[in-house]
Design a protein around this motif. Structure first.
Motif, short mmCIF file in Angstrom:
data_model
loop_
_atom_site.label_atom_id
_atom_site.label_comp_id
_atom_site.label_asym_id
_atom_site.label_seq_id
_atom_site.Cartn_x
_atom_site.Cartn_y
_atom_site.Cartn_z
N ARG A 311 -59.14 13.76 59.14
CA ARG A 311 -60.03 12.59 59.23
C ARG A 311 -59.55 11.62 60.31
O ARG A 311 -60.37 11.00 61.00
N LEU A 314 -61.16 12.41 63.37
CA LEU A 314 -62.58 12.04 63.44
C LEU A 314 -62.65 10.58 63.88
O LEU A 314 -63.45 10.21 64.73
N ALA A 315 -61.79 9.78 63.26
CA ALA A 315 -61.80 8.35 63.56
C ALA A 315 -61.40 8.07 65.00
O ALA A 315 -61.92 7.15 65.62
N CYS A 334 -58.22 5.81 60.55
CA CYS A 334 -59.08 6.29 59.46
C CYS A 334 -58.79 5.46 58.20
O CYS A 334 -57.63 5.28 57.83
N ILE A 335 -59.86 4.97 57.56
CA ILE A 335 -59.68 4.11 56.38
C ILE A 335 -59.83 4.89 55.07
O ILE A 335 -59.93 4.29 54.00
N ALA A 336 -59.87 6.22 55.16
CA ALA A 336 -59.87 7.10 53.98
C ALA A 336 -61.04 6.86 53.04
O ALA A 336 -60.93 7.09 51.84
N CYS A 337 -62.17 6.42 53.58
CA CYS A 337 -63.31 6.10 52.71
C CYS A 337 -64.12 7.34 52.33
O CYS A 337 -64.84 7.32 51.31
N ASN A 338 -64.04 8.39 53.12
CA ASN A 338 -64.80 9.65 52.92
C ASN A 338 -66.30 9.50 53.07
O ASN A 338 -67.04 10.46 52.89
N GLN A 339 -66.76 8.29 53.36
CA GLN A 339 -68.20 8.02 53.30
C GLN A 339 -69.04 8.82 54.29
O GLN A 339 -70.12 9.26 53.95
N ALA A 340 -68.53 8.96 55.52
CA ALA A 340 -69.35 9.65 56.52
C ALA A 340 -68.82 11.05 56.81
O ALA A 340 -69.44 11.79 57.56
N CYS A 341 -67.68 11.41 56.22
CA CYS A 341 -67.16 12.76 56.49
C CYS A 341 -67.39 13.64 55.26
O CYS A 341 -68.42 14.28 55.15
N SER A 352 -69.53 12.72 60.07
CA SER A 352 -69.28 11.76 61.13
C SER A 352 -68.16 10.85 60.63
O SER A 352 -67.37 11.25 59.77
N CYS A 353 -68.10 9.63 61.13
CA CYS A 353 -67.03 8.72 60.73
C CYS A 353 -67.56 7.30 60.70
O CYS A 353 -68.25 6.88 61.63
N VAL A 354 -67.22 6.57 59.66
CA VAL A 354 -67.67 5.18 59.53
C VAL A 354 -67.20 4.34 60.72
O VAL A 354 -67.98 3.62 61.33
N VAL A 355 -65.92 4.47 61.05
CA VAL A 355 -65.38 3.59 62.10
C VAL A 355 -65.56 4.17 63.51
O VAL A 355 -65.25 3.52 64.49
FE1 SF4 Z 1 -61.80 8.36 57.74
FE2 SF4 Z 1 -63.88 7.19 56.52
FE3 SF4 Z 1 -64.05 8.08 59.05
FE4 SF4 Z 1 -63.95 9.80 57.03
S1 SF4 Z 1 -65.57 8.34 57.41
S2 SF4 Z 1 -62.81 9.93 58.94
S3 SF4 Z 1 -62.52 8.78 55.69
S4 SF4 Z 1 -62.76 6.42 58.30
#
Ligand code: SF4
Ligand code: NAP
Length: 649
Positions: A311, A314-315, A334-341, A352-355
């Motif tokens: 992740r 990805l960030a 990476c903020i470890a949110c898992n939201q977009a990955c 994808s990735c939130v940030v």
């Molecule tokens: Fe990390 Fe969140 Fe981006 Fe996944 S979506 S790579 S957990 S910051």
């Protein structure tokens, strides 16, 4: 002998890039018609960014091993031909890439699944069919044929997925292997499948081919392997010809978080160290390694020879090169949110990735230099405004960002105090640095009105949201989540929370966990969740009742892969949850409600309102983020809208 992957260990970030492996992630592109071209662009960017070795998402060596109903398979000459574009792009970018071979076994979400024994997984409605001894031989041959095809496609090697509860782990564990033939019973028999796959893959693909074996360093399930047994497996696959041992942590059905925000950074490296003690081939640590200093510490301690970042790449595709340059402030963490990955995978969307919304959209979200630089005002310095201002300025526009508050960050400033969400603070620092480097004029503590905005060619309204105040009699006695999270209000012993969206859950966690454990402490985490023993007893400082009007399941809006962690944490702290609630009034005793026609009292000395938000708009212009639409706003949409608008301006 087998190929060398890195130079000897030095200290300092300078060595880290040579030891960064980009770990496997399901991107959701594997089974798409345009997937190969998009994956090629995705991996090439990360190879250019300095990853020493990249592992693709999982591809099954045969039809039964597919993870879902869509084909993500690598079993034919045509598959090899289709894949050629990926290793070629990575090699052109100066990197190396291995193809992950993953047979899902009983984890496949389709009717044809197979396993060592016909035992259903608790996380899958389908029951697998038991493989015959002949079919087992065929599966092993499928792995070795896929490895040969991978070499023909141009890959530098393969990673054999032997962790996370997939087929190979199902053979290893007595939990899922009840066979009485030569593939079941004693550990020696149960691990024959794993070592035989490695042996035949090595024999088929030759001595120069990289063979990574991803081993389950901790199963975290009842009936999984013990530490000494895992070391035996490590030795067996090393003897069979593996080049590298990569680490996997926990089966997917484990009820202990392994990559969620609750996991301390680098919190499982100690398990990789046990592997390192067992074998002489290099081992790779993984899970929640999201900064160079965490990776470096793992290497310096000698827990591992390489670190795997998935992740984190990805960030920031350039993570490794920035680490090499010692440019820590330039790394998008990476903020470890898992939201977009990971969460995207479960809803059939590409990762994808939130940030970093460009991740997974490398061929679609392109930031070309602006043909004619414009004067742009961005009003609001939350996630949407930060994303828009940074990208627009990097395209060559002259950007001024106005933020009414004293600091940048918007809602991220509230999020960063939630247990596990400290890394949101990293994002704010990163974007602040990026704005500085892009030459954005940042005006904090400055509300932008008509006078300030005069003369700008484009105005971007990223002013965010205001908390909703529901019309409940006595609501003036309640406090907003904003005041609780920014420390203005100290909650009493009995708390009622009105509203059960993501923020209601976050506030409950904040109250319960604030002082209960040290963040980023692997030992405290292990004790808290009961890794290897019973969990530490909960000692809640607050008695919390959460309320909502709707009848939907509790926490149904939380992340697919993370919501269960929040629910488990609240349950073990005795949090009461009520749905189908009608609010009557709030007074000194708490919240008076009606549920199923009966009047009840949710006793509380503090009532916290977490009832969503409404858009905040003082000026007109291009609306993005919460200012555009407050309902179901999250940072993912805010950052993406900011980036997409910046690409168009
Ligand atoms: Fe990390 Fe969140 Fe981006 Fe996944 S979506 S790579 S957990 S910051
Ligand atoms: P939300 O998810 O929209 O939830 C708002 C809650 O308020 C709902 O439970 C709703 O439930 C209730 N509500 C709405 N209008 C109300 C009214 N007039 N009176 C009483 N109750 C009312 O909003 P949020 O919790 O503020 O979160 C904002 C966004 O951030 C969301 O998109 C959320 O997904 C995201 N977020 C996610 C996480 C996470 O996943 N961990 C964490 C934080 C934030 P009823 O209508 O049933 O009463």
């Amino acid at each position: 002998m087998y190929p060398r992957l890195f130079t000897p260990l030095d200290l300092g970030f300078a060595v880290l890039p040579n030891r960064i492996l980009m770990g496997s992630m399901h991107t959701g592109l594997e089974s798409r018609p345009d997937g190969m071209a998009r994956l090629a662009a995705f991996y090439a960017e990360r190879a250019k960014g300095g990853a020493a070795l990249i592992v693709t998402g999982g591809f099954s060596p045969n039809a039964e091993g597919n993870l879902g109903p869509h084909r993500a398979e690598f079993s034919t000459a045509q598959d090899a031909e289709n894949h050629r574009v990926i290793p070629r792009a990575v090699h052109d970018a100066g990197g190396r890439i291995v193809l992950q071979l993953l047979h899902s076994g009983r984890y496949g979400f389709h009717e044809q699944i197979v396993a060592p024994s016909a035992i259903k997984s608790p996380i899958n409605p389908h029951t697998p069919r038991e493989l015959t001894a002949r079919e087992i031989e065929q599966v092993i041959d499928d792995f070795s044929r896929a490895a040969t095809l991978a070499r023909e496609a141009g890959y530098d090697g393969v990673e054999i997925m032997g962790s996370e509860g997939y087929l190979i782990t199902q053979f290893l564990a007595a939990r899922t292997n009840h066979r009485t033939d030569e593939w079941g019973g004693a550990l020696e028999n149960r691990m024959r499948f794993a070592s035989e796959i490695v042996r035949r893959v090595r024999a088929a693909a030759g001595p120069q081919f990289i063979v990574v074996y991803r081993i389950s360093a901790l199963d975290l399930v009842e009936g999984g392997l013990e530490a000494a047994e895992i070391q035996s497996v490590a030795r067996a696959v090393a003897d069979a010809g593996a080049t590298l041992l990569n680490t996997g942590i926990g089966w997917h059905e484990a009820r202990i978080p392994t990559i969620a925000q609750a996991v301390p950074r680098g919190g499982f490296a100690w398990a990789t160290r046990r592997l390192k003690e067992a074998v002489s081939i290099p081992v790779v640590a993984s899970n929640r390694i999201n900064t160079p200093e965490v990776g470096e510490a793992i290497l310096v301690r000698g827990d591992a020879d390489m670190v795997s970042l998935a992740r984190a790449m990805l960030a920031d595709a350039d993570f490794a090169n920035k680490a090499k340059a010692g440019d820590r402030p330039a790394i998008n963490i990476c903020i470890a949110c898992n939201q977009a990955c990971l969460d995207h995978y479960f809803i059939g969307q590409p990762a994808s990735c939130v940030v970093n919304p460009r991740a997974g959209r490398e061929t679609k979200l392109v930031f070309n230099p602006a043909p004619k630089p414009k004067r742009i005002a961005v009003v609001g310095g939350g996630p949407a405004g930060l994303s828009c201002a940074a990208h627009a300025a990097e395209r060559g526009h002259e950007v001024t960002l106005f933020e009414k508050a004293a600091e940048l960050g918007g809602q991220f400033n509230l999020a960063k105090v939630i247990p596990g969400k400290h890394d949101f603070g990293e994002s704010i620092a990163y974007f602040a640095e990026r704005l500085k480097r892009a030459g954005v004029r940042v005006m904090v503590g400055k509300e932008a009105g008509a006078r300030e905005l005069a003369g700008y060619e484009e105005i971007v309204v990223a002013t965010g949201v205001d908390p909703r105040t529901p019309p409940i009699p006595g609501i003036e006695r309640a406090v907003s989540y904003v005041d609780v999270l920014n420390g203005k209000v100290q909650a009493g012993r009995n708390v009622a929370i009105v509203g059960m969206g993501g923020i209601g859950f976050d506030v409950a966690l904040y109250l319960l966990e604030r002082d209960s454990r040290a963040p980023y402490d692997p030992a405290a985490f292990a004790a808290h969740w009961g890794v290897g023993n019973t969990p530490a007893p909960a000692k809640p400082r607050h008695q919390i009742t959460m309320l909502k009007r709707s009848h939907t399941p509790f926490g149904h809006t939380l992340g697919r892969t993370t919501g269960w962690v929040h629910r488990a944490e609240l349950a073990r702290n005795g949090v009461r949850m009520l749905k189908g609630v009608e609010y009557r009034r709030i007074d000194e005793r708490g919240v008076h409600i009606t549920v199923d026609g009966k009047e009840r009292l949710a006793e509380a000395d503090t009532v916290i309102v977490c009832a969503g938000q409404t858009p905040r708009r003082q000026v007109s212009g291009h609306l993005i983020g919460g200012a555009k639409e407050a309902s179901e706003l999250d940072a993912k949409r805010a950052m993406l809208e900011g980036a997409e608008l910046a690409a168009r301006l």
